[in-house]
Design a protein around this motif. Structure first.
Motif, PDB file in Angstrom:
ATOM      1  N   THR A 127       2.094   0.935  -1.079  1.00 54.81           N
ATOM      2  CA  THR A 127       2.598  -0.129  -0.202  1.00 54.81           C
ATOM      3  C   THR A 127       1.437  -0.888   0.428  1.00 54.81           C
ATOM      4  OG1 THR A 127       4.612   1.108   0.276  1.00 54.81           O
ATOM      5  CG2 THR A 127       3.995  -0.612   1.849  1.00 54.81           C
ATOM      6  N   HIS A 128       0.438  -0.171   0.889  1.00 53.41           N
ATOM      7  CA  HIS A 128      -0.726  -0.843   1.487  1.00 53.41           C
ATOM      8  C   HIS A 128      -1.511  -1.651   0.456  1.00 53.41           C
ATOM      9  CE1 HIS A 128       0.126   1.384   5.112  1.00 53.41           C
ATOM     10  NE2 HIS A 128      -0.715   0.572   5.720  1.00 53.41           N
ATOM     11  N   LEU A 129      -1.643  -1.129  -0.744  1.00 51.78           N
ATOM     12  CA  LEU A 129      -2.323  -1.888  -1.796  1.00 51.78           C
ATOM     13  C   LEU A 129      -1.545  -3.158  -2.130  1.00 51.78           C
ATOM     14  CD1 LEU A 129      -3.502   1.008  -4.131  1.00 51.78           C
ATOM     15  CD2 LEU A 129      -4.939  -0.471  -2.687  1.00 51.78           C
ATOM     16  N   GLN A 130      -0.234  -3.056  -2.137  1.00 48.65           N
ATOM     17  CA  GLN A 130       0.607  -4.235  -2.383  1.00 48.65           C
ATOM     18  C   GLN A 130       0.403  -5.270  -1.268  1.00 48.65           C
ATOM     19  OE1 GLN A 130       4.719  -3.222  -2.878  1.00 48.65           O
ATOM     20  NE2 GLN A 130       5.380  -5.337  -3.110  1.00 48.65           N
ATOM     21  N   LEU A 131       0.341  -4.814  -0.028  1.00 44.68           N
ATOM     22  CA  LEU A 131       0.077  -5.728   1.096  1.00 44.68           C
ATOM     23  C   LEU A 131      -1.293  -6.389   0.960  1.00 44.68           C
ATOM     24  CD1 LEU A 131       1.502  -3.671   4.087  1.00 44.68           C
ATOM     25  CD2 LEU A 131       2.377  -5.855   3.222  1.00 44.68           C
ATOM     26  N   HIS A 132      -2.300  -5.618   0.545  1.00 41.22           N
ATOM     27  CA  HIS A 132      -3.642  -6.182   0.338  1.00 41.22           C
ATOM     28  C   HIS A 132      -3.616  -7.280  -0.725  1.00 41.22           C
ATOM     29  CE1 HIS A 132      -6.661  -3.879   2.654  1.00 41.22           C
ATOM     30  NE2 HIS A 132      -5.659  -3.032   2.764  1.00 41.22           N
ATOM     31  N   ARG A 133      -2.932  -7.028  -1.813  1.00 41.33           N
ATOM     32  CA  ARG A 133      -2.856  -8.044  -2.867  1.00 41.33           C
ATOM     33  C   ARG A 133      -2.180  -9.305  -2.353  1.00 41.33           C
ATOM     34  NH1 ARG A 133      -1.862  -3.248  -5.886  1.00 41.33           N
ATOM     35  NH2 ARG A 133       0.391  -3.512  -5.692  1.00 41.33           N
ATOM     36  N   GLN A 134      -1.094  -9.135  -1.605  1.00 39.49           N
ATOM     37  CA  GLN A 134      -0.380 -10.287  -1.046  1.00 39.49           C
ATOM     38  C   GLN A 134      -1.266 -11.045  -0.059  1.00 39.49           C
ATOM     39  OE1 GLN A 134       2.328 -11.656  -1.969  1.00 39.49           O
ATOM     40  NE2 GLN A 134       2.638 -13.102  -0.303  1.00 39.49           N
ATOM     41  N   LEU A 135      -1.978 -10.327   0.779  1.00 35.46           N
ATOM     42  CA  LEU A 135      -2.867 -10.973   1.753  1.00 35.46           C
ATOM     43  C   LEU A 135      -4.019 -11.696   1.053  1.00 35.46           C
ATOM     44  CD1 LEU A 135      -2.835  -8.193   4.468  1.00 35.46           C
ATOM     45  CD2 LEU A 135      -1.936 -10.523   4.725  1.00 35.46           C
ATOM     46  N   ALA A 158       2.790  14.698  -0.876  1.00 33.16           N
ATOM     47  CA  ALA A 158       2.057  13.915  -1.883  1.00 33.16           C
ATOM     48  C   ALA A 158       2.805  12.644  -2.278  1.00 33.16           C
ATOM     49  CB  ALA A 158       1.768  14.774  -3.106  1.00 33.16           C
ATOM     50  N   GLU A 159       4.111  12.744  -2.420  1.00 32.87           N
ATOM     51  CA  GLU A 159       4.902  11.577  -2.816  1.00 32.87           C
ATOM     52  C   GLU A 159       4.908  10.507  -1.716  1.00 32.87           C
ATOM     53  OE1 GLU A 159       9.545  10.616  -3.638  1.00 32.87           O
ATOM     54  OE2 GLU A 159       8.735  12.395  -4.663  1.00 32.87           O
ATOM     55  N   GLU A 160       5.074  10.932  -0.477  1.00 30.83           N
ATOM     56  CA  GLU A 160       5.054   9.986   0.648  1.00 30.83           C
ATOM     57  C   GLU A 160       3.687   9.311   0.756  1.00 30.83           C
ATOM     58  OE1 GLU A 160       8.011  11.813   4.013  1.00 30.83           O
ATOM     59  OE2 GLU A 160       6.159  12.931   3.567  1.00 30.83           O
ATOM     60  N   LEU A 161       2.633  10.089   0.589  1.00 28.65           N
ATOM     61  CA  LEU A 161       1.278   9.541   0.674  1.00 28.65           C
ATOM     62  C   LEU A 161       1.026   8.547  -0.454  1.00 28.65           C
ATOM     63  CD1 LEU A 161      -1.195   9.690   2.421  1.00 28.65           C
ATOM     64  CD2 LEU A 161      -2.019  11.591   1.034  1.00 28.65           C
ATOM     65  N   ALA A 162       1.482   8.841  -1.651  1.00 31.35           N
ATOM     66  CA  ALA A 162       1.324   7.925  -2.783  1.00 31.35           C
ATOM     67  C   ALA A 162       2.080   6.623  -2.528  1.00 31.35           C
ATOM     68  CB  ALA A 162       1.805   8.583  -4.071  1.00 31.35           C
ATOM     69  N   ARG A 163       3.299   6.723  -1.995  1.00 29.23           N
ATOM     70  CA  ARG A 163       4.089   5.531  -1.673  1.00 29.23           C
ATOM     71  C   ARG A 163       3.413   4.716  -0.569  1.00 29.23           C
ATOM     72  NH1 ARG A 163       8.740   8.375  -1.637  1.00 29.23           N
ATOM     73  NH2 ARG A 163       8.796   8.431   0.622  1.00 29.23           N
ATOM     74  N   PHE A 164       2.906   5.408   0.446  1.00 25.80           N
ATOM     75  CA  PHE A 164       2.198   4.764   1.557  1.00 25.80           C
ATOM     76  C   PHE A 164       0.989   3.979   1.030  1.00 25.80           C
ATOM     77  CE2 PHE A 164      -1.047   5.020   4.945  1.00 25.80           C
ATOM     78  CZ  PHE A 164      -0.356   4.448   6.006  1.00 25.80           C
ATOM     79  N   ARG A 165       0.221   4.630   0.158  1.00 16.15           N
ATOM     80  CA  ARG A 165      -0.971   3.991  -0.418  1.00 16.15           C
ATOM     81  C   ARG A 165      -0.586   2.774  -1.255  1.00 16.15           C
ATOM     82  NH1 ARG A 165      -4.760   3.681  -4.359  1.00 16.15           N
ATOM     83  NH2 ARG A 165      -6.896   4.154  -3.789  1.00 16.15           N
TER      84      ARG A 165
END
Length: 141
Positions: A124-132, A115-122
């Motif tokens: 990180t991807h949301l952060q990339l989306h915001r940056q993009l 669960a912790e890895e999945l939350a971090r993965f999610r």
């Protein structure tokens, strides 16, 4: 890194596409059906924005979904130049089958992450989306 993300995406889509094949639905068509399930009666332009697809691609997907009887268009009362797209009862039935299939497939794909890895993965991807999104806005300005 971009290559790895793209490769992972293509593998995930390939697995999902194979599982959707018996239902005669592509993953791109599925994404449109999902956006309509979130909010029915939206314009083609809005569907394109929500699925991050260009207008011609969205039009082709909608034409295919109309031929399959999964969506229909109605002229907008507010703007006679615009059509609003709606799920049909058959489209809703198809989603009732496909959504649990997608959920089960994603559970299999992410089974190796806690669960912790999945939350971090999610996140990180949301952060990339915001940056993009910010970079795209800069380009458009």
């Amino acid at each position: 890194m971009g290559f790895l993300i793209g490769q992972t995406y293509r593998k995930m889509v390939g697995i999902l596409a194979a599982r959707f094949k018996e239902y005669d639905i592509t993953t791109e068509q599925f994404s449109v059906l999902c956006r309509l399930a979130e909010q029915d009666g939206i314009s083609q332009k809005e569907i394109a924005a929500r699925t991050v697809k260009d207008q011609p691609t969205t039009a082709r997907i909608l034409d295919c979904l109309i031929r399959k009887g999964l969506v229909h268009k109605e002229m907008s009362a507010a703007d006679r130049r615009s059509f609003l797209v709606y799920l049909t009862p058959l489209g809703r039935e198809r989603l009732d089958v496909l959504l649990p299939l997608e959920k089960a497939t994603l559970a299999e794909i992410f089974a190796g992450l806690d669960a912790e890895e999945l939350a971090r993965f999610r996140e990180t991807h949301l952060q990339l989306h915001r940056q993009l999104d910010a970079l795209h806005q800069q380009q458009e300005a």
